[in-house]
Design a protein around this motif. Structure first.
Motif, PDB file in Angstrom:
ATOM      1  N   HIS A   1       0.646  -1.002  -0.094  1.00 52.09           N
ATOM      2  CA  HIS A   1       0.114   0.468  -0.496  1.00 52.09           C
ATOM      3  C   HIS A   1       0.840   1.174  -0.234  1.00 52.09           C
ATOM      4  O   HIS A   1       1.339   2.091   1.085  1.00 52.09           O
ATOM      5  CB  HIS A   1      -0.875  -0.291   1.290  1.00 52.09           C
ATOM      6  N   PRO A   2       1.715   1.233  -1.253  1.00 52.57           N
ATOM      7  CA  PRO A   2       2.227   2.741  -0.867  1.00 52.57           C
ATOM      8  C   PRO A   2       1.695   4.032  -1.039  1.00 52.57           C
ATOM      9  O   PRO A   2       0.253   3.919  -1.525  1.00 52.57           O
ATOM     10  CB  PRO A   2       3.517   1.943  -2.418  1.00 52.57           C
ATOM     11  N   VAL A   3       2.248   4.677  -1.350  1.00 55.41           N
ATOM     12  CA  VAL A   3       2.483   6.032  -1.303  1.00 55.41           C
ATOM     13  C   VAL A   3       1.448   6.647  -3.330  1.00 55.41           C
ATOM     14  O   VAL A   3       0.245   6.657  -3.388  1.00 55.41           O
ATOM     15  CB  VAL A   3       2.843   6.781  -1.431  1.00 55.41           C
ATOM     16  N   ASN A   4       1.789   6.102  -3.851  1.00 57.92           N
ATOM     17  CA  ASN A   4       1.475   5.718  -5.302  1.00 57.92           C
ATOM     18  C   ASN A   4      -0.390   4.855  -5.616  1.00 57.92           C
ATOM     19  O   ASN A   4      -0.018   3.910  -5.254  1.00 57.92           O
ATOM     20  CB  ASN A   4       2.368   5.027  -6.306  1.00 57.92           C
ATOM     21  N   GLN A   5      -1.226   5.798  -5.342  1.00 56.36           N
ATOM     22  CA  GLN A   5      -2.277   4.801  -5.118  1.00 56.36           C
ATOM     23  C   GLN A   5      -2.280   3.969  -6.848  1.00 56.36           C
ATOM     24  O   GLN A   5      -3.415   3.158  -7.178  1.00 56.36           O
ATOM     25  CB  GLN A   5      -3.481   5.712  -6.076  1.00 56.36           C
ATOM     26  N   ALA A   6      -1.131   4.097  -7.786  1.00 57.82           N
ATOM     27  CA  ALA A   6      -1.887   3.055  -9.264  1.00 57.82           C
ATOM     28  C   ALA A   6      -0.895   1.752  -8.618  1.00 57.82           C
ATOM     29  O   ALA A   6      -0.606   0.751  -9.512  1.00 57.82           O
ATOM     30  CB  ALA A   6      -0.885   3.888 -10.397  1.00 57.82           C
TER      31      ALA A   6
ATOM     32  N   LEU B   1       8.962   4.691   2.938  1.00 53.93           N
ATOM     33  CA  LEU B   1       9.435   5.450   4.833  1.00 53.93           C
ATOM     34  C   LEU B   1       8.544   6.594   5.216  1.00 53.93           C
ATOM     35  O   LEU B   1       8.120   6.927   6.127  1.00 53.93           O
ATOM     36  CB  LEU B   1      10.841   5.210   5.318  1.00 53.93           C
ATOM     37  N   ALA B   2       8.726   7.719   4.107  1.00 52.71           N
ATOM     38  CA  ALA B   2       7.781   8.728   5.134  1.00 52.71           C
ATOM     39  C   ALA B   2       5.846   8.324   4.478  1.00 52.71           C
ATOM     40  O   ALA B   2       6.001   9.063   5.541  1.00 52.71           O
ATOM     41  CB  ALA B   2       7.976   9.896   3.250  1.00 52.71           C
ATOM     42  N   ASN B   3       5.968   8.017   4.164  1.00 56.05           N
ATOM     43  CA  ASN B   3       4.206   7.597   4.236  1.00 56.05           C
ATOM     44  C   ASN B   3       3.921   6.527   5.353  1.00 56.05           C
ATOM     45  O   ASN B   3       2.992   7.533   5.932  1.00 56.05           O
ATOM     46  CB  ASN B   3       4.274   6.890   3.215  1.00 56.05           C
ATOM     47  N   GLN B   4       4.379   5.613   6.074  1.00 56.52           N
ATOM     48  CA  GLN B   4       4.631   5.228   6.837  1.00 56.52           C
ATOM     49  C   GLN B   4       4.961   6.622   7.880  1.00 56.52           C
ATOM     50  O   GLN B   4       3.679   6.543   9.708  1.00 56.52           O
ATOM     51  CB  GLN B   4       5.635   4.831   7.587  1.00 56.52           C
ATOM     52  N   LEU B   5       5.191   7.553   8.093  1.00 56.12           N
ATOM     53  CA  LEU B   5       6.015   8.073   8.862  1.00 56.12           C
ATOM     54  C   LEU B   5       4.771   9.116   8.849  1.00 56.12           C
ATOM     55  O   LEU B   5       4.309  10.187  10.111  1.00 56.12           O
ATOM     56  CB  LEU B   5       7.091   9.346   8.921  1.00 56.12           C
TER      57      LEU B   5
ATOM     58  N   THR C   1       3.483  18.149   6.412  1.00 60.59           N
ATOM     59  CA  THR C   1       3.265  16.933   4.749  1.00 60.59           C
ATOM     60  C   THR C   1       3.987  16.528   4.858  1.00 60.59           C
ATOM     61  O   THR C   1       5.337  16.021   5.136  1.00 60.59           O
ATOM     62  CB  THR C   1       3.240  18.496   3.170  1.00 60.59           C
ATOM     63  N   LEU C   2       3.228  15.483   4.383  1.00 61.05           N
ATOM     64  CA  LEU C   2       4.753  14.027   3.416  1.00 61.05           C
ATOM     65  C   LEU C   2       5.719  14.975   2.529  1.00 61.05           C
ATOM     66  O   LEU C   2       6.947  13.899   2.436  1.00 61.05           O
ATOM     67  CB  LEU C   2       3.240  13.337   1.943  1.00 61.05           C
ATOM     68  N   ASN C   3       5.779  15.950   2.444  1.00 60.58           N
ATOM     69  CA  ASN C   3       7.203  16.358   1.528  1.00 60.58           C
ATOM     70  C   ASN C   3       8.008  16.470   2.396  1.00 60.58           C
ATOM     71  O   ASN C   3       8.855  16.134   2.316  1.00 60.58           O
ATOM     72  CB  ASN C   3       6.422  17.334   0.148  1.00 60.58           C
ATOM     73  N   ALA C   4       7.375  17.412   4.056  1.00 60.59           N
ATOM     74  CA  ALA C   4       8.416  18.087   4.268  1.00 60.59           C
ATOM     75  C   ALA C   4       8.944  16.826   5.370  1.00 60.59           C
ATOM     76  O   ALA C   4       9.713  16.898   5.853  1.00 60.59           O
ATOM     77  CB  ALA C   4       7.613  19.089   5.604  1.00 60.59           C
ATOM     78  N   LEU C   5       8.508  15.991   5.407  1.00 57.53           N
ATOM     79  CA  LEU C   5       8.046  14.578   6.454  1.00 57.53           C
ATOM     80  C   LEU C   5       9.664  13.989   5.095  1.00 57.53           C
ATOM     81  O   LEU C   5      10.559  13.667   5.747  1.00 57.53           O
ATOM     82  CB  LEU C   5       7.546  13.660   6.438  1.00 57.53           C
TER      83      LEU C   5
ATOM     84  N   ASP D   1       9.807  25.284   9.238  1.00 62.62           N
ATOM     85  CA  ASP D   1       9.181  24.731  10.111  1.00 62.62           C
ATOM     86  C   ASP D   1      10.062  23.659  10.549  1.00 62.62           C
ATOM     87  O   ASP D   1       9.652  22.879   9.905  1.00 62.62           O
ATOM     88  CB  ASP D   1       7.863  24.466  10.129  1.00 62.62           C
ATOM     89  N   LYS D   2      11.185  23.727  11.735  1.00 62.34           N
ATOM     90  CA  LYS D   2      12.275  23.210  11.699  1.00 62.34           C
ATOM     91  C   LYS D   2      11.586  22.110  12.863  1.00 62.34           C
ATOM     92  O   LYS D   2      12.201  21.124  13.055  1.00 62.34           O
ATOM     93  CB  LYS D   2      13.536  23.528  12.385  1.00 62.34           C
ATOM     94  N   THR D   3      10.659  22.212  13.288  1.00 64.52           N
ATOM     95  CA  THR D   3      10.199  21.676  14.057  1.00 64.52           C
ATOM     96  C   THR D   3       9.874  19.894  13.911  1.00 64.52           C
ATOM     97  O   THR D   3       9.692  18.884  15.009  1.00 64.52           O
ATOM     98  CB  THR D   3       8.707  21.997  14.924  1.00 64.52           C
ATOM     99  N   VAL D   4      10.001  19.435  12.997  1.00 59.47           N
ATOM    100  CA  VAL D   4       9.165  18.733  11.902  1.00 59.47           C
ATOM    101  C   VAL D   4      10.658  17.489  12.863  1.00 59.47           C
ATOM    102  O   VAL D   4      10.452  15.953  12.401  1.00 59.47           O
ATOM    103  CB  VAL D   4       9.099  18.635  11.347  1.00 59.47           C
ATOM    104  N   PHE D   5      12.000  17.837  12.751  1.00 64.00           N
ATOM    105  CA  PHE D   5      12.908  17.443  13.428  1.00 64.00           C
ATOM    106  C   PHE D   5      13.052  16.536  14.420  1.00 64.00           C
ATOM    107  O   PHE D   5      13.576  15.887  15.231  1.00 64.00           O
ATOM    108  CB  PHE D   5      14.660  18.472  13.078  1.00 64.00           C
ATOM    109  N   GLU D   6      12.142  17.877  15.747  1.00 66.77           N
ATOM    110  CA  GLU D   6      11.729  16.931  17.039  1.00 66.77           C
ATOM    111  C   GLU D   6      11.010  16.074  17.091  1.00 66.77           C
ATOM    112  O   GLU D   6      11.086  14.948  17.546  1.00 66.77           O
ATOM    113  CB  GLU D   6      11.764  18.409  17.774  1.00 66.77           C
ATOM    114  N   PHE D   7      10.367  15.947  15.844  1.00 63.41           N
ATOM    115  CA  PHE D   7       9.124  14.742  15.921  1.00 63.41           C
ATOM    116  C   PHE D   7       9.861  13.789  16.016  1.00 63.41           C
ATOM    117  O   PHE D   7       9.647  12.525  16.042  1.00 63.41           O
ATOM    118  CB  PHE D   7       7.813  15.217  15.086  1.00 63.41           C
TER     119      PHE D   7
END
Length: 989
Positions: free
Chosen positions: A152-157, A481-485, A499-503, A549-555
């Motif tokens: 079940h990856p990000v790409n719906q196709a 991995l980004a999708n799981q996160l 966002t997914l891109n930010a993660l 927004d660099k708070t994503v790194f603390e997350f």
């Protein structure tokens, strides 16, 4: 003691005392005295290995250590692409041939160490039945859980589909060119789609698209009352009603597995009994094969399969199965699943239980989901088979087990690992560094910068290389991995705005900044070192990031350290952290070893697996420290100098290391060579071969130049080896060409440059000047090689000799280092040496002079290896458990010697080797015998007073000076500057 990494990451190498019970647990297995690695393949079979056993025993080897021998892809030269864990590779030999090999080992009192591959399997092609089953049945396959697939990856196709990046061009083009062909196996009643050697099974539920029981042609072929026609229609309908490939319940999966095989057999019978049906199916297959393009039946059929065939370049972005590094043909196994473990280890464990195997090498430890849990399970299974006992989780293995694990120079292998140690990359690098003059680092850096016309920081280069790898080669895994996160972030109102891109970008930065291959978090208890590595990586990533927004790194930090409170279960968060650990390792390997190490060519002898190109040289004290730590924590870890993964063999590195002792001479000569090998410009006006690659080339020649004169035939063979290596090197560097995007013009320019330089007619002046320089540094280079061999065979740990390395081996990265050695030559050299040693009137000094006078033939190395291995075999306990004592040296030669002692209750042995001795030999007509006069070793007060040297058979005596017991070097040392001095005095056989 503080060791610093190339990335500037400091960690104290603390002296972590292990509990005494841990030390005792390490003694359970029978430890090999020494091993000899053999590369098995169709060119070197069990039969050939069997014939080699007597020679290996005479060499002093206790165990043969072989590359993987389970059934691999046909033509495999290495055996790491296993396709069947339940069978022996028929190209290597039969089960009977394996048994004969084992019997011969046992007849000579030897054992067998097997190399096993739990992390991945060879896929594609048509020979991996598990993979074929997954392609046919998707998630309903009984083997779907064997492979690490993200359904079940990000790409719906790609939902519920497996991306297969195998096509040589764009899918639409391949389709229009009709390179994909449908075939029907009438005997089995099944369909498959073929692309060259690759087979892709057709989902039985989609057979009706082919069988098409309503087709007008069928009604013409059968009479209205013929019972075969409705039978065929019923079967067609039965296929369509099979449980779908997305089914995951065991009941439905079993129903599908059972019924599809029944229906296939039914179809095969109908075809066998009814030629009209067989002709119709053949016509339908031909009709589908004729249909090209997006509106054709072939495309419609492929769209209904559980896989999506794609251009191989798509893998870097969208692949949704874990691979071994970036190799599409090697799919990761979920070895953490006990069913997968049991199935893949059944044959190996059976051979262990039958006493055919006495040890294991575990390949690619960092690829495993949970290495510690894997070893615990392995040990438990082995204990049950061998002793019929229930092993404790932390118990050491009942046989010798080492893991292929790369340990950074500031990193410790955790004592939690219930194994005997690693395969020895760290030893190879520390011993190599002892023969590099660290004082020349600044001058060599200037020389490199001047020649290559660039300056670069190696730590920054590693960071950029890892980013490049994630962008071009391993982006698909990062997306998973980004999708799981993202799912974890979306579950919490406080983090769902990431966002997914930010993660994805933040994860990329963290991985690029990771200071080690991976961490080993597998539960709530997180080790101090793992926490330090994660905090370091996250902080460095935060500082580098340009995100608003660099708070994503603390997350991310909180998730990795399991500190984030979230509606998502702790199990899912831990799963993400553990999956990321599986990702940082291959990114480090591809970015560090297979990219940065080919871009930074200051001194290529340090550009090794586990090496540190950003740091040149180790002190004698550092060498002693590492040996003492190994004896304390991992006393039976493998000691390697050359392996099948080495980028440059130990003997090649030893010669290159001499350049660190003569940096000014090196700069002068290499700049002179640049003038002698002027390169034509390309059509675009750019230099044909870049300076950096030219600088690499000259060092490669220094390390690998043959010791005996070459005629046109041998020069041609050598030229072909260097040509192949240089193309591989520039592709690995990924600057001007690469494996995924070859630049033909640049590669031709590199190839032409190599050919011009290595042609006696085209550039005789360069060849003459080069060979003159190589001959000047040859002797200290060969003495370096002998010295590091003596250190390998006497240091704490278990030494392994890579195939052929008992004679000179000046090889490069695979496939060059996997060429079969000339064992006949080695056997003949041993025969001659043994005959000389057996002479009752043999003067040992005369023998040493003879060997030194003919160093090029390699017998001198064979002599050192034989004498030392046999001595080690006679005194196995001393070298396996004896103390290690640093020996201080005084006198004029003190800075050019390394000495230590091995001691137990019955023996005291002193080992002395030279280092940094180029100045003593370059342009000197005679060995510098007098140089060592007055050099003495400071011994402990209780040390014995009389010794005999193993090599020269000369006695050495002690003197007392100011209450200090000192040992004079044996008289043979001036001629042959190596000594293994034992007491009570012992004559070598």
């Amino acid at each position: 003691m503080m060791i610093e990494s190339t990335a500037g990451y400091p960690l104290p190498r603390e002296s972590e005392e292990q509990p005494s019970e841990t030390a005792l647990r390490r003694q359970k297995a029978a430890i090999p005295v020494s091993t000899y690695r053999l590369q098995l393949n169709k060119g070197f079979t069990f039969a050939k290995a069997t014939r080699l056993v007597p020679y290996l025993r005479r060499l002093g080897i206790s165990h043969c250590y072989v590359s993987p021998y389970l059934k691999a892809r046909p033509g495999s030269t290495h055996g790491y692409d296993i396709v069947d864990h339940g069978a022996i590779n028929p190209e290597i030999g039969s089960a009977e041939a394996f048994d004969r090999f084992v019997a011969e080992l046992q007849r000579h009192g030897m054992g067998l160490i097997a190399d096993i591959v739990p992390n991945h399997m060879g896929v594609m092609g048509s020979d991996n039945l598990w993979w074929q089953d997954v392609l046919e049945n998707g998630q309903a396959s009984g083997y779907a859980d064997f492979f690490d697939i993200e359904w079940h990856p990000v790409n719906q196709a790609l939902q519920n589909k497996l991306l297969i990046p195998v096509l040589g061009g764009l899918y639409g083009e391949i389709l229009e060119q009709r390179q994909l062909t449908l075939e029907f196996d009438a005997t089995l009643g099944e369909f498959g789609i073929y692309y060259f050697q690759h087979r892709f099974p057709v989902d039985p539920q989609t057979y009706p698209l082919i069988l098409n029981s309503q087709h007008a042609q069928l009604t013409k072929a059968f009479a209205p009352d013929d019972p075969v026609f409705p039978e065929y229609q019923t079967l067609d309908n039965s296929f369509s009603k099979l449980p779908p490939s997305t089914e995951t319940t065991e009941e439905k999966k079993e129903e599908r597995r059972r019924d599809k095989e029944v229906f296939k057999k039914h179809l095969a019978r109908l075809c066998a009994d009814n030629p009209p049906i067989l002709r119709f199916i053949a016509d339908r297959v031909a009709e589908i094969n004729r249909s090209g393009g997006e509106n054709g039946e072939m495309h419609a059929l492929l769209e209904k399969q559980v896989y999506r065939l794609a251009y191989w370049r798509v893998a870097g972005d969208e692949i949704n199965y874990r691979r071994f590094f970036d190799i599409n043909d090697l799919a990761g196994l979920r070895i953490e699943d006990e069913k997968v473990f049991d199935t893949t280890h059944q044959l190996i464990l059976s051979q262990l239980g039958q006493g055919k195997i006495q040890g294991l090498r575990i390949d690619h430890a960092d690829g495993l989901y949970d290495p510690v849990a894997y070893y615990e399970r392995l040990n438990k299974k082995m204990a049950a088979i061998l002793s019929n006992i229930e092993a404790e989780p932390k118990d050491m293995p009942p046989v010798y087990v080492v893991a292929e694990k790369i340990v950074a120079n500031y990193e410790y292998l955790s004592s939690d690992w219930p194994i005997h140690g690693t395969t020895g990359y760290e030893f190879a690098n520390i011993v190599n560094g002892v023969f590099i003059d660290g004082n020349a680092e600044a001058q060599l850096t200037r020389c490199y910068g001047r020649f290559a016309r660039k300056r670069q920081d190696f730590g920054e280069l590693v960071y950029q290389s890892k980013k490049r790898v994630m962008t071009t080669l391993m982006g698909g895994e990062l997306s998973v991995l980004a999708n799981q996160l993202g799912k974890i972030a979306n579950a919490n109102p406080k983090t769902r705005d990431y966002t997914l891109n930010a993660l994805r970008e933040a994860l990329s930065e963290v991985v690029a900044c990771f200071p080690v291959y991976r961490t080993y978090i597998n539960g709530n208890s997180i080790g101090k070192k793992d926490s330090q590595y994660i905090n370091w990586a996250v902080e460095q990533a935060r500082q580098r990031s340009r995100a608003a927004d660099k708070t994503v790194f603390e997350f991310i930090r909180n998730i990795l350290l399991l500190e984030q409170h979230s509606p998502v279960s702790e199990r899912e968060r831990l799963k993400f952290a553990m999956k990321l650990q599986q990702y940082t390792a291959p990114v480090m390997a591809k970015g560090y070893e297979d990219t940065a190490c080919y871009r930074y060519n200051r001194l290529i002898s340090v550009n090794e697996v586990g090496g540190d190109p950003g740091h040149l040289g180790y002190s004698v004290n550092a060498f002693h420290y590492f040996n003492q730590e190994r004896l304390k924590k991992w006393p039976h870890s493998m000691l390697s100098l050359s392996t099948h993964d080495s980028k440059h063999s130990a003997d090649a590195r030893a010669r290159i290391n001499v350049l660190s002792e003569i940096p000014q001479q090196w700069q002068e000569v290499v700049l002179r060579w640049r003038k002698l090998t002027k390169r034509p410009k390309s059509k675009a006006g750019r230099t044909a071969i870049v300076w950096d690659d030219e600088y690499l080339f000259y060092q490669v020649l220094i390390g690998t130049w043959p010791l005996t004169p070459m005629d046109e035939t041998t020069l041609k063979d050598y030229r072909e080896r260097i040509r192949a290596y240089m193309i591989k090197a520039v592709r690995e560097a990924k600057l001007y060409t690469s494996w995924i995007d070859p630049n033909e013009e640049y590669e031709q320019a590199v190839d032409a440059f190599v050919c011009r330089c290595l042609d006696t007619n085209t550039n005789p002046m360069f060849l003459r000047e080069f060979t003159e320089f190589e001959k000047r540094i040859r002797t200290p280079g060969l003495l370096n090689a002998l010295a590091q061999t003596v250190l390998q065979l006497t240091s704490p740990g278990m030494p392994d000799i890579y195939q052929g390395c008992e004679l000179w081996q000046f090889t490069l990265v695979d496939p060059d280092n996997r060429r079969p050695p000339d064992f006949d030559r080695r056997h003949q050299a041993m025969e001659r040496l043994e005959a000389m040693l057996a002479k009752p009137d043999q003067n040992r000094l005369q023998l040493l002079r003879s060997l030194l006078a003919s160093m090029e033939d390699g017998r001198i190395k064979l002599f050192v290896v034989m004498q030392t291995l046999r001595f080690r075999l006679r005194h196995a306990a001393l070298f396996q458990t004896g103390d290690y004592l640093k020996i201080n040296i005084q006198g004029s030669g003190a800075e050019h010697l390394l000495a230590f002692a091995r001691k137990d209750r019955n023996h005291f042995v002193i080992i002395v080797v030279p280092r940094l001795i180029a100045a003593l030999y370059i342009d000197k007509a005679e060995p510098p015998g007098g140089f060592w006069n007055g050099t003495r070793l400071e011994l402990p007060p209780a040390a014995p007073e009389e010794y005999r040297d193993l090599f020269g058979q000369c006695r050495a005596s002690t003197v007392r000076a100011e209450d200090q017991l000192q040992l004079c070097l044996p008289s043979s040392f001036g001629l042959f500057p190596f000594a293994i001095m034992s007491t009570p005095p012992e004559s070598a056989p």
